[in-house]
Design an enzyme around this catalytic site. Structure first.
Site, PDB file in Angstrom:
ATOM      1  N   ASP A  14       0.839  -1.211   0.000  1.00 49.47           N
ATOM      2  CA  ASP A  14       0.000   0.000   0.000  1.00 49.47           C
ATOM      3  C   ASP A  14       0.873   1.259   0.000  1.00 49.47           C
ATOM      4  O   ASP A  14       1.997   1.241   0.508  1.00 49.47           O
ATOM      5  CB  ASP A  14      -0.897  -0.032   1.247  1.00 49.47           C
ATOM      6  CG  ASP A  14      -2.072   0.919   1.116  1.00 49.47           C
ATOM      7  OD1 ASP A  14      -2.311   1.460   0.009  1.00 49.47           O
ATOM      8  OD2 ASP A  14      -2.763   1.131   2.123  1.00 49.47           O
ATOM      9  N   HIS A  53       2.199   3.531  -9.024  1.00 48.29           N
ATOM     10  CA  HIS A  53       2.052   2.079  -9.255  1.00 48.29           C
ATOM     11  C   HIS A  53       3.244   1.543 -10.054  1.00 48.29           C
ATOM     12  O   HIS A  53       3.694   0.428  -9.830  1.00 48.29           O
ATOM     13  CB  HIS A  53       0.747   1.791  -9.995  1.00 48.29           C
ATOM     14  CG  HIS A  53      -0.472   2.101  -9.172  1.00 48.29           C
ATOM     15  ND1 HIS A  53      -0.584   1.719  -7.852  1.00 48.29           N
ATOM     16  CD2 HIS A  53      -1.626   2.767  -9.466  1.00 48.29           C
ATOM     17  CE1 HIS A  53      -1.763   2.123  -7.373  1.00 48.29           C
ATOM     18  NE2 HIS A  53      -2.399   2.768  -8.329  1.00 48.29           N
ATOM     19  N   LEU A 113      12.663 -19.408  -4.792  1.00 50.23           N
ATOM     20  CA  LEU A 113      11.531 -18.677  -4.198  1.00 50.23           C
ATOM     21  C   LEU A 113      10.241 -18.932  -4.991  1.00 50.23           C
ATOM     22  O   LEU A 113      10.256 -18.910  -6.228  1.00 50.23           O
ATOM     23  CB  LEU A 113      11.841 -17.172  -4.224  1.00 50.23           C
ATOM     24  CG  LEU A 113      10.753 -16.248  -3.674  1.00 50.23           C
ATOM     25  CD1 LEU A 113      10.746 -16.266  -2.144  1.00 50.23           C
ATOM     26  CD2 LEU A 113      10.944 -14.811  -4.164  1.00 50.23           C
TER      27      LEU A 113
END
Ligand code: FPP
Length: 232
Positions: free
Chosen positions: A16, A33, A127
């Site tokens: 956020d 963004h 990962l």
């Protein structure tokens, strides 16, 4: 009690603060963004370096469709571009990409990019990077329930383990640590089922500014937590 499961196996992040990051620089929200999207690979590599096996990132929620149309299409285009551009690098870095969320409302282009990225990296053993988009925790539980009903499983045979098997990614362990950047202290419909015993960590740092120092602070705080899972 000392912390026995360090480093955490699975970290999940609510990314956020992109909009505020842009506003502080007098830039359009989409520039925030974009900066946030660029931070994803950096942060994934940092967590991989700490030995974390699963990293889940909340990129677009089922509620984000209610943002202005230009922001929705900007975010989804950014997502498609990022997945297209970075999949080869993820592949070479032994990262497995997983998508959590609905696919039926995504554009054909985005759907194809997701399918290709997931297929290419599916045997990577480093990962596991789960990107949650068009994801909602309540929606995930509703979809799981529908699948259970259409499989004809009688109510008496439904256990917690049954529902867990019908979630988007049943092979991924519950998150040990959920981080939210940007200063709010809520889950916003993220991993509602899986978060039952997650440690929650909230930081005012805006997502594009979240880097090595902040990862280190979050993991140090996690190390101090005593996890009892309802026991004493
Ligand atoms: C919250 O910031 C962030 C989002 C709604 C989207 C998260 C998306 C990214 C990090 C980038 C796109 C993703 C990829 C995978 C390329 P906000 O807009 O709510 O920020 P604000 O609270 O400051 O307004």
């Amino acid at each position: 009690m000392t912390q026995t499961n360090y480093p955490p196996q699975h970290v999940a992040i609510i990314m956020d603060g992109n909009g505020r990051w842009a506003r502080k620089r007098v830039l359009p929200r989409l520039a925030g963004h974009k900066a946030g999207g660029e931070n994803i690979h950096t942060v994934a590599k940092i967590f991989a370096g700490y030995g974390i096996k699963y990293l889940t990132l909340y990129a677009f929620s089922t509620e984000n469709w209610n943002r202005p149309r230009a922001e929705v299409s900007g975010l989804l285009n950014l997502l498609a571009r990022k997945i297209g551009q970075e999949t080869q690098a993820f592949y070479k870095e032994n990262i497995r990409l997983v998508h959590l969320g609905r696919r039926d409302r995504l554009s054909q282009k985005l759907k194809e990019k997701v399918q290709a990225a997931v297929a290419l990296t599916k045997n990577n053993a480093g990962l596991t990077l789960c990107l949650a988009f068009d994801y909602g925790g309540r929606d995930e539980i509703v979809q799981a329930t529908r699948h259970i009903a259409s499989a004809g499983i009688p109510g008496d045979n439904i256990y917690e383990s049954t529902l867990a098997q019908y979630l988007y990614s049943p092979d991924i362990p519950d998150p040990d640590l959920i981080i939210r950047t940007g200063g709010e202290s809520r889950l916003s419909n993220f991993l509602l089922w899986q978060a039952a015993y997650s440690e929650l960590y909230f930081t005012p740092i805006l997502w594009p500014d979240f880097g090595l120092k902040e990862v280190d602070e979050a993991l140090s705080e996690y190390k101090r937590r005593q996890r009892r899972f309802g026991k004493i």
